[in-house]
Design a protein around this motif. Structure first.
Motif, PDB file in Angstrom:
ATOM      1  N   UNK A  66     -40.492 -44.329  36.774  1.00  0.00           N
ATOM      2  CA  UNK A  66     -39.816 -44.289  38.158  1.00  0.00           C
ATOM      3  C   UNK A  66     -40.514 -45.291  39.054  1.00  0.00           C
ATOM      4  N   UNK A  67     -39.798 -46.258  40.018  1.00  0.00           N
ATOM      5  CA  UNK A  67     -40.315 -47.265  40.707  1.00  0.00           C
ATOM      6  C   UNK A  67     -40.869 -46.629  41.753  1.00  0.00           C
ATOM      7  N   UNK A  68     -40.382 -45.406  42.244  1.00  0.00           N
ATOM      8  CA  UNK A  68     -40.850 -44.451  43.349  1.00  0.00           C
ATOM      9  C   UNK A  68     -40.417 -42.883  43.191  1.00  0.00           C
ATOM     10  N   UNK A  69     -41.374 -42.222  43.499  1.00  0.00           N
ATOM     11  CA  UNK A  69     -41.234 -40.665  43.728  1.00  0.00           C
ATOM     12  C   UNK A  69     -41.334 -40.081  44.867  1.00  0.00           C
ATOM     13  N   UNK A  70     -40.222 -39.660  45.486  1.00  0.00           N
ATOM     14  CA  UNK A  70     -40.141 -39.175  46.825  1.00  0.00           C
ATOM     15  C   UNK A  70     -40.127 -37.665  46.783  1.00  0.00           C
ATOM     16  N   UNK A  71     -40.914 -37.201  47.688  1.00  0.00           N
ATOM     17  CA  UNK A  71     -40.898 -35.613  47.884  1.00  0.00           C
ATOM     18  C   UNK A  71     -39.884 -35.482  49.311  1.00  0.00           C
ATOM     19  N   UNK A  72     -38.760 -34.626  49.284  1.00  0.00           N
ATOM     20  CA  UNK A  72     -37.871 -34.493  50.229  1.00  0.00           C
ATOM     21  C   UNK A  72     -37.842 -33.032  50.613  1.00  0.00           C
ATOM     22  N   UNK A  73     -38.543 -32.329  51.426  1.00  0.00           N
ATOM     23  CA  UNK A  73     -38.397 -31.056  51.721  1.00  0.00           C
ATOM     24  C   UNK A  73     -37.847 -30.672  53.136  1.00  0.00           C
ATOM     25  N   UNK A  74     -37.565 -29.704  53.076  1.00  0.00           N
ATOM     26  CA  UNK A  74     -36.961 -28.752  54.473  1.00  0.00           C
ATOM     27  C   UNK A  74     -38.214 -28.160  55.086  1.00  0.00           C
ATOM     28  N   UNK A  75     -39.465 -28.396  55.170  1.00  0.00           N
ATOM     29  CA  UNK A  75     -40.374 -28.233  56.067  1.00  0.00           C
ATOM     30  C   UNK A  75     -40.281 -28.594  57.233  1.00  0.00           C
ATOM     31  N   UNK A  76     -40.660 -27.583  58.110  1.00  0.00           N
ATOM     32  CA  UNK A  76     -40.707 -28.194  59.563  1.00  0.00           C
ATOM     33  C   UNK A  76     -42.057 -28.673  60.167  1.00  0.00           C
ATOM     34  N   UNK A  77     -42.948 -27.902  59.713  1.00  0.00           N
ATOM     35  CA  UNK A  77     -44.605 -28.464  60.199  1.00  0.00           C
ATOM     36  C   UNK A  77     -45.110 -29.296  59.174  1.00  0.00           C
ATOM     37  N   UNK A  92     -51.143 -37.541  46.791  1.00  0.00           N
ATOM     38  CA  UNK A  92     -51.165 -38.976  46.217  1.00  0.00           C
ATOM     39  C   UNK A  92     -50.001 -39.150  44.991  1.00  0.00           C
ATOM     40  N   UNK A  93     -49.493 -38.137  44.502  1.00  0.00           N
ATOM     41  CA  UNK A  93     -48.649 -38.233  43.549  1.00  0.00           C
ATOM     42  C   UNK A  93     -47.058 -38.898  44.013  1.00  0.00           C
ATOM     43  N   UNK A  94     -46.903 -38.954  45.352  1.00  0.00           N
ATOM     44  CA  UNK A  94     -45.730 -39.201  46.097  1.00  0.00           C
ATOM     45  C   UNK A  94     -45.974 -40.662  46.643  1.00  0.00           C
ATOM     46  N   UNK A  95     -44.822 -41.247  46.638  1.00  0.00           N
ATOM     47  CA  UNK A  95     -44.718 -42.690  47.074  1.00  0.00           C
ATOM     48  C   UNK A  95     -44.332 -42.386  48.827  1.00  0.00           C
TER      49      UNK A  95
END
Length: 174
Positions: A66-77, A92-95
């Motif tokens: 992967x050229x990038x790993x994103x974490x996209x979450x529905x967390x508010x805080x 540090x595992x996510x770009x």
């Protein structure tokens, strides 16, 4: 309500109102939601979350493909999200770490609409995740032991655990 029963109902998309009724909750739904939202993302409660098996090894393996790993979450805080990720040595595992406000817009798709993807996949365990993949025009990989059962998720690929995902093979077929 028994914890196993709760998770079965949640994974089967039974509404919160119905689960409250089944658990003999006598206060208003609005009061429950207010208290729940005040508590669910506090450090006191986040400390009970556990990681998926082999998540560190899996993310490092994916990094090779992967050229990038994103974490996209529905967390508010966000502050507490970052605290939790650091606590589990995941920060540090996510770009990129993107948290979407659950109370506005179309959640994850709004957060990603300005990104340009040449090859991408979405990995998740909710309808929001598979919907995001569909709207982005990329494959969805559904984790079927998470928040929803398989029959509630529309995806091109399914895995019981994140560690089972053969990202290299999936990317090779794109």
């Amino acid at each position: 309500m028994d914890l196993v029963e709760y998770w079965e109902l949640k994974r089967d998309r039974v509404s919160r109102k119905e689960m409250l009724r089944l658990s003999c909750y006598h206060e208003s739904y609005e009061r429950f939601m207010e208290e729940w939202m005040d508590c669910i993302e506090t450090k006191e409660y986040l400390q009970f979350d556990t990681l998926k098996p082999f998540i560190h090894q899996t993310l490092r393996k994916w990094r090779k493909h992967a050229s990038a790993i994103l974490l996209v979450t529905m967390r508010n805080k966000r502050e507490n999200l970052l605290w939790q990720l650091k606590r589990h040595n995941l920060a540090n595992e996510f770009d990129e770490i993107i948290n979407c406000n659950t109370n506005q817009g179309n959640g994850k798709i709004d957060a990603l609409k300005n990104w340009q993807f040449t090859r991408a996949v979405v990995v998740g365990d909710t309808e929001e995740d598979t919907k995001t993949a569909r709207l982005l025009g990329v494959p969805a990989i559904a984790i079927i032991n998470g928040l929803r059962k398989r029959e509630h998720l529309e995806a091109q690929y399914f895995a019981e655990e994140i560690a089972e995902i053969d990202l290299a093979n999936i990317i090779a077929t794109m």
